[in-house]
Design a protein around this motif. Structure first.
Motif, short mmCIF file in Angstrom:
data_model
loop_
_atom_site.label_atom_id
_atom_site.label_comp_id
_atom_site.label_asym_id
_atom_site.label_seq_id
_atom_site.Cartn_x
_atom_site.Cartn_y
_atom_site.Cartn_z
N SER A 1 28.30 -38.33 -24.21
CA SER A 1 29.76 -37.69 -24.00
C SER A 1 30.73 -38.69 -23.02
O SER A 1 29.95 -38.96 -21.81
N GLY A 2 31.76 -38.63 -23.16
CA GLY A 2 32.76 -39.31 -22.40
C GLY A 2 33.14 -38.36 -21.37
O GLY A 2 33.49 -39.01 -20.35
N VAL A 3 32.95 -36.98 -21.45
CA VAL A 3 33.14 -36.24 -20.45
C VAL A 3 32.01 -35.75 -19.64
O VAL A 3 30.82 -35.91 -20.09
N ASP A 4 31.94 -35.53 -18.36
CA ASP A 4 30.83 -35.39 -17.42
C ASP A 4 30.46 -33.99 -17.46
O ASP A 4 30.94 -33.04 -17.07
N ASP A 5 29.30 -33.80 -18.47
CA ASP A 5 28.96 -32.63 -18.80
C ASP A 5 27.39 -32.57 -18.21
O ASP A 5 26.72 -33.78 -18.25
N ALA A 6 26.97 -31.55 -17.97
CA ALA A 6 25.39 -31.49 -17.64
C ALA A 6 24.61 -30.05 -18.04
O ALA A 6 25.53 -29.16 -18.15
N HIS A 7 23.42 -30.31 -18.26
CA HIS A 7 22.72 -29.19 -18.55
C HIS A 7 21.78 -29.07 -17.20
O HIS A 7 20.86 -29.85 -16.83
N VAL A 8 21.72 -27.98 -16.45
CA VAL A 8 20.76 -27.65 -15.24
C VAL A 8 19.80 -26.60 -15.55
O VAL A 8 20.41 -25.46 -16.10
N THR B 1 19.95 -15.41 -10.65
CA THR B 1 19.01 -14.57 -11.20
C THR B 1 19.23 -14.77 -12.86
O THR B 1 19.99 -15.91 -13.07
N GLU B 2 18.44 -14.10 -13.61
CA GLU B 2 18.47 -14.59 -15.00
C GLU B 2 19.91 -14.01 -15.66
O GLU B 2 20.11 -14.53 -16.94
N GLU B 3 20.82 -13.37 -14.84
CA GLU B 3 21.91 -12.98 -15.56
C GLU B 3 23.11 -14.10 -15.36
O GLU B 3 24.09 -13.86 -15.69
N ASP B 4 22.62 -14.98 -14.63
CA ASP B 4 23.55 -16.12 -14.13
C ASP B 4 23.46 -17.08 -15.05
O ASP B 4 24.67 -18.23 -15.04
N TYR B 5 22.72 -17.01 -16.17
CA TYR B 5 22.89 -18.26 -17.25
C TYR B 5 24.05 -18.20 -18.15
O TYR B 5 24.60 -17.14 -18.21
N GLY B 6 24.44 -19.44 -18.44
CA GLY B 6 25.96 -19.60 -19.04
C GLY B 6 26.47 -20.70 -19.12
O GLY B 6 26.06 -21.72 -18.72
N TYR B 7 27.91 -20.66 -19.30
CA TYR B 7 28.65 -21.95 -19.44
C TYR B 7 29.70 -21.98 -18.12
O TYR B 7 30.38 -21.13 -18.20
N TYR B 8 29.61 -22.97 -17.46
CA TYR B 8 30.54 -22.96 -16.28
C TYR B 8 31.52 -24.37 -16.51
O TYR B 8 30.90 -25.29 -16.78
N SER B 9 32.58 -24.07 -16.14
CA SER B 9 33.68 -25.24 -16.13
C SER B 9 34.42 -25.22 -14.95
O SER B 9 34.83 -24.24 -14.39
N CYS B 10 34.75 -26.62 -14.51
CA CYS B 10 35.59 -26.84 -13.22
C CYS B 10 36.68 -27.38 -13.62
O CYS B 10 36.47 -28.72 -14.39
N TYR C 1 31.63 -29.68 -16.87
CA TYR C 1 31.29 -28.65 -17.75
C TYR C 1 29.72 -28.44 -17.79
O TYR C 1 29.03 -29.38 -17.88
N VAL C 2 29.29 -27.45 -17.23
CA VAL C 2 27.82 -27.33 -16.84
C VAL C 2 27.26 -26.17 -17.94
O VAL C 2 27.66 -24.81 -17.53
N TYR C 3 26.06 -26.13 -18.45
CA TYR C 3 25.42 -25.11 -18.93
C TYR C 3 24.02 -24.87 -18.10
O TYR C 3 23.38 -25.70 -17.59
N LEU C 4 24.05 -23.79 -17.54
CA LEU C 4 22.91 -23.32 -16.48
C LEU C 4 22.15 -22.55 -17.15
O LEU C 4 22.46 -21.47 -18.00
N HIS C 5 20.79 -23.00 -17.19
CA HIS C 5 19.43 -22.39 -17.87
C HIS C 5 18.72 -21.93 -16.84
O HIS C 5 18.29 -22.62 -15.94
N VAL C 6 18.43 -20.41 -16.98
CA VAL C 6 17.51 -19.99 -15.78
C VAL C 6 16.27 -19.47 -16.50
O VAL C 6 16.05 -18.82 -17.46
N LEU C 7 15.12 -20.13 -15.86
CA LEU C 7 13.78 -19.67 -16.20
C LEU C 7 13.29 -18.60 -15.32
O LEU C 7 13.36 -18.56 -14.22
N HIS C 8 12.76 -17.26 -15.78
CA HIS C 8 12.37 -16.14 -15.04
C HIS C 8 10.97 -15.63 -15.61
O HIS C 8 10.84 -15.65 -16.91
N VAL C 9 10.29 -15.04 -14.77
CA VAL C 9 9.09 -14.62 -15.30
C VAL C 9 9.18 -13.17 -14.90
O VAL C 9 9.67 -12.57 -13.72
N SER C 10 8.56 -12.19 -15.50
CA SER C 10 8.54 -10.78 -15.44
C SER C 10 7.12 -10.20 -15.73
O SER C 10 6.53 -11.08 -16.45
N SER C 11 6.58 -9.20 -15.21
CA SER C 11 5.07 -9.06 -15.39
C SER C 11 5.03 -7.39 -15.69
O SER C 11 5.79 -6.68 -15.32
#
Length: 305
Positions: A23-30, A94-103, A117-127
């Motif tokens: 993409s020509g726009v600076d986007d990222a997946h974290v 936290t797992e609730e922070d995942y989503g789409y962020y734009s600056c 524009y940043v997509y934040l993906h959060v890995l979480h373990v529950s037991s």
């Protein structure tokens, strides 16, 4: 419905270009694990951040930073801050922070730079753990302490992801088209699917993989790691450490039993001591009375006539 799916398809095509960097726009997946800090970059073309705004979206949009000022009406505002380069810093993710962020940065109504524009993906373990007589559950990003040998434990590792499309599962798309994979591995990095002791179940629809096993004495302080890879490259991971609340240590149990026996003896001695002393005093007084009688008061034995 067709128009909606066409729009979703277009969005997924754009998303694919973002992931592959075309993409020509600076986007990222974290990709990040819960419990750590993360910094989301912004294309800063200004000398300060007074014109910088950060927006968070997941089904609805929320302004987190408005022209350099933090929105204190959000629940997580205490975990947010702007860095000197206008990046958004999120503490203790936290797992609730995942989503789409734009600056974005605007000066006199004109946008400065392309924005970020940043997509934040959060890995979480529950037991969750259970035994034949009871069960309990809890959530953790690193370890579980309310468990003991003989209990069955299930670890659920989930990637929380958001894609603005209702036509298909975000996980199905990410895992199938981008080569994402979730694995449970041991301390040396060996896939636990190769060990029959562990039951491993995965679901690309829910971005989840579970591990179930019965705990052994030797599992104390053992580490299991859930890791996320993209095309065989590690993106992030979460480590689960087994910590028993009451480890089975024979030496410790023997010492504890000896301590309880000593305490019992001391308690008995403390209780009996006053009684023994009192009896000694009474006996001494009686003996003293007998010794104090005059000779004539001593009864003579009767002599048979």
């Amino acid at each position: 419905m067709a128009d909606k799916c066409d729009l979703c398809l277009l969005g997924l095509i754009v998303l694919s270009s973002l992931l592959t960097g075309t993409s020509g726009v600076d986007d990222a997946h974290v990709f990040i694990s819960s419990g750590v800090n993360v910094s989301l970059s912004c294309n800063n073309d200004l000398s300060d951040c007074k014109s910088t705004s950060w927006t968070y979206s997941r089904y609805s949009s929320v302004k987190l930073i408005d022209r350099g000022i933090k929105n204190k009406d959000t629940e997580r505002h205490e975990r947010l801050s702007l860095e000197s380069d206008c990046s958004l810093n999120i503490k203790n993710v936290t797992e609730e922070d995942y989503g789409y962020y734009s600056c974005s940065q605007y000066v006199n109504g004109a946008q400065q730079g392309p924005g970020a524009y940043v997509y934040l993906h959060v890995l979480h373990v529950s037991s969750s753990s259970s035994s034949s007589s009871s069960s309990s559950s809890s959530s953790s990003s690193s370890s579980q302490t309310e468990i003991s040998p003989g209990r069955s434990v299930t670890l659920s590792c989930q990637l929380y992801s958001y894609i603005p499309c209702d036509c298909m599962s975000p996980c199905d798309y990410l895992f199938s088209s981008e080569g994402l994979e979730l694995l449970w591995v041991n301390q040396t990095g060996v896939d636990l699917k190769t060990d029959s002791r562990y039951q491993i179940l995965s679901s690309s629809y829910h971005c989840m993989i579970t591990l179930t096993t019965t705990l052994l004495n030797e599992d104390a302080n053992r580490e299991w790691r859930c890791q996320l890879t993209r095309r065989d490259q590690l993106k992030t991971s979460v480590t689960y450490t087994v910590k028993y609340s009451d480890p089975a240590d024979p030496a410790s149990e023997t010492a504890g039993l000896l301590y309880r026996v000593i305490v019992s003896i001391v308690e008995i001695a403390v209780f009996a001591a006053p009684t023994v002393i009192l009896l000694q005093i009474i006996c001494a007084r009686r003996a003293g009375r007998k010794d104090s009688k005059r000779p004539e008061e001593i009864e003579m034995p009767t002599i048979l006539q």
